[in-house]
Design an enzyme around this catalytic site. Structure first.
Site: not given
Ligand code: GDP
Ligand code: IMO
Ligand code: MG
Length: 429
Positions: A13, A16, A41, A223
């Site tokens: 998170d 990416k 994502h 991840q």
């Molecule tokens: P990922 O799994 O790595 O793609 O990340 P996620 O999408 O799960 O979580 C990142 C969150 O941060 C999402 O809600 C994005 O829209 C948000 N986000 C990404 N870059 C920024 C930033 O620079 N500032 C803020 N405030 N939010 C961001």
């Molecule tokens: P993105 O791509 C954050 C965490 C789960 C748990 C561990 C194992 O959005 O960054 P699983 O279901 O994969 O067997 O769970 O990994 N986990 C993540 N945490 N972002 C993710 O994906 C995750 N995918 C799995 O919370 O701790």
């Molecule tokens: Mg994520």
């Protein structure tokens, strides 16, 4: 033939999706190489918020081919739902390509994931319960079903019947659950098979041709490094290899073809699920970051655990992945803090200090962070910043300190969720 790998450097998170969407502007292909719909994502374009789980983030760009490579585990009905959701938003999903060798997440994998978590009780891992661990277990145990089985109805049923003989023993005798029938699974998976069949082709060949044409291919990690099965905080990890080596293995390209490895780093730390997290803040500042950053999971909606940036684990991630550049994200979230802490070493239970990440998970769980403190900046909206000069000097100094510690230059700084909210310093290759 530039292949650029984009990897989360922490526990997921990091943003990416947003960074891949940004880079995809100049790419012809985005490839997901591991994981499944445990990923979430987010890509924000104007007021539209896309939450992608299995489809690569490049799907937002009409000129980009979206590839689900063989390193993934694919949940077919969930993928069809995701495609439908994208289509409803007017996003074309025609330029999609799925490897015949990608393994399937089956309904029993989800049951087994839940059952195993319940059995672990106090030692539960906090998985996303999407069946990811059991699906990869079957792959490695050489009894998994793959996309090439799914799209051949007779073969699918035959292989499923064989698989169920064992699965039902496990479900009933170990976990006391109801057995599953081939009919119920076929009924659920057959429509998805029909929908997905036209997209199935040799994706490693497709990627190779794009690279040979000199096009830019992005390899999108799900991840992150600290959740990697080998490098992460085992057993509190996912069941695949998000790190740089996994990108080659999961997509079918040579390490010689990777020209850049971009590490995506949130400027603080978050983690969903259980496991050691030395810089976790269980105080008001932690709560403040969660609320200000809306730190709730994209996939499961769980509250993310938050804390200060951990430069010890980030240096470890930089070493393992060979980052050529950094994407620093969520700088805007820290606006308004008078002081910001950076963990530069750990104190171990025997009183010694280390700047090297300890591989012993138990030791890591007992490590206490040693912090350096930097001055914060006013509570101002950073999202309009497009150049380094637009950033408060303290914010830029903080970014530079992270870069110095990791020994990796900054490619981009993200200052808001929206696609254009970023300061681009240099292109990764
Ligand atoms: P990922 O799994 O790595 O793609 O990340 P996620 O999408 O799960 O979580 C990142 C969150 O941060 C999402 O809600 C994005 O829209 C948000 N986000 C990404 N870059 C920024 C930033 O620079 N500032 C803020 N405030 N939010 C961001
Ligand atoms: P993105 O791509 C954050 C965490 C789960 C748990 C561990 C194992 O959005 O960054 P699983 O279901 O994969 O067997 O769970 O990994 N986990 C993540 N945490 N972002 C993710 O994906 C995750 N995918 C799995 O919370 O701790
Ligand atoms: Mg994520």
């Amino acid at each position: 033939m530039p292949a650029i790998v984009v990897i989360g450097a922490q526990w997921g998170d990091e943003g990416k999706g947003k960074i891949v969407d940004h880079l995809a502007e100049r790419a012809s292909m985005v490839v997901r190489y591991q994981g499944g719909n445990n990923a979430g994502h987010t890509v924000t374009i104007g007021s539209t918020v896309l939450r992608l789980h299995q489809v690569p983030s490049g799907i937002t760009r009409p000129h980009v081919a979206a590839v689900l490579a063989h390193g993934m585990v694919i949940n077919p009905p969930a993928l069809v739902e995701e495609l439908d959701r994208l289509a409803a938003l007017g996003i074309s999903t025609e330029n999609l390509h799925i490897s015949p060798n990608a393994h399937l997440v089956m309904p029993y994998h989800i049951l087994l994931d839940e059952a195993e978590e319940e059995l672990r009780g106090a030692h539960a891992l906090g998985t996303t319960r999407r069946g990811i661990g059991p699906a990869y277990t079957d792959k490695v145990a050489r009894r998994g079903l793959r996309m090439q089985d799914l799209i051949d109805p007779a073969r699918f049923r035959a292989r499923l019947e064989v698989a169920l003989e064992r699965v039902n023993l496990e479900l009933t005798r170990i976990f006391g659950r109801e057995p599953m029938t081939a009919d119920e699974i076929v009924e659920k998976y057959a429509p998805a098979a029909e929908r997905l069949a036209p997209y199935v082709e040799d994706t490693s060949l497709l990627i190779q041709k794009a690279l040979q044409r000199g096009e830019t291919v992005l390899l999108e990690g799900a991840q992150a490094t600290m959740l990697d099965i080998d490098f992460g905080t085992y057993p509190y990890v996912t069941s695949s290899s998000p790190s740089a080596g996994g990108a080659c293995q999961g997509s079918g390209i040579s390490p010689r073809q990777v020209s850049a490895v971009l590490g995506v780093v949130k400027v603080y730390t978050s983690r969903v699920g259980m496991g050691p997290f030395p810089t976790e803040l269980k105080d008001d500042i932690g709560d403040w970051i969660v609320e200000r950053g809306h730190e709730y999971g994209t996939t499961t909606g769980r509250r993310r655990r938050c804390g200060w940036i951990d430069l010890v684990s980030l240096r470890y991630a930089a070493r393992l992945n060979g980052f050529t550049g950094l994407a620093l994200t969520r700088l805007d979230v820290l606006s308004g803090l008078s002081r910001i802490k950076l963990c530069v070493a750990y104190r171990l239970p025997d009183g010694t200090e280390t700047t090297e990440y300890p591989l012993d998970t138990e030791l890591l769980a007992q490590a206490t962070p040693i912090y350096e403190t930097m001055e914060g900046w006013e509570d101002e909206d950073l999202s309009k910043a497009r150049r380094v000069e637009d950033l408060p000097p303290q914010a830029w100094a903080y970014c530079q300190r992270i870069s110095e510690w990791m020994g990796v230059p900054i490619d981009v700084i993200s200052v808001g969720a929206e696609r254009n909210d970023l300061v681009a310093l240099r292109w990764p290759v």
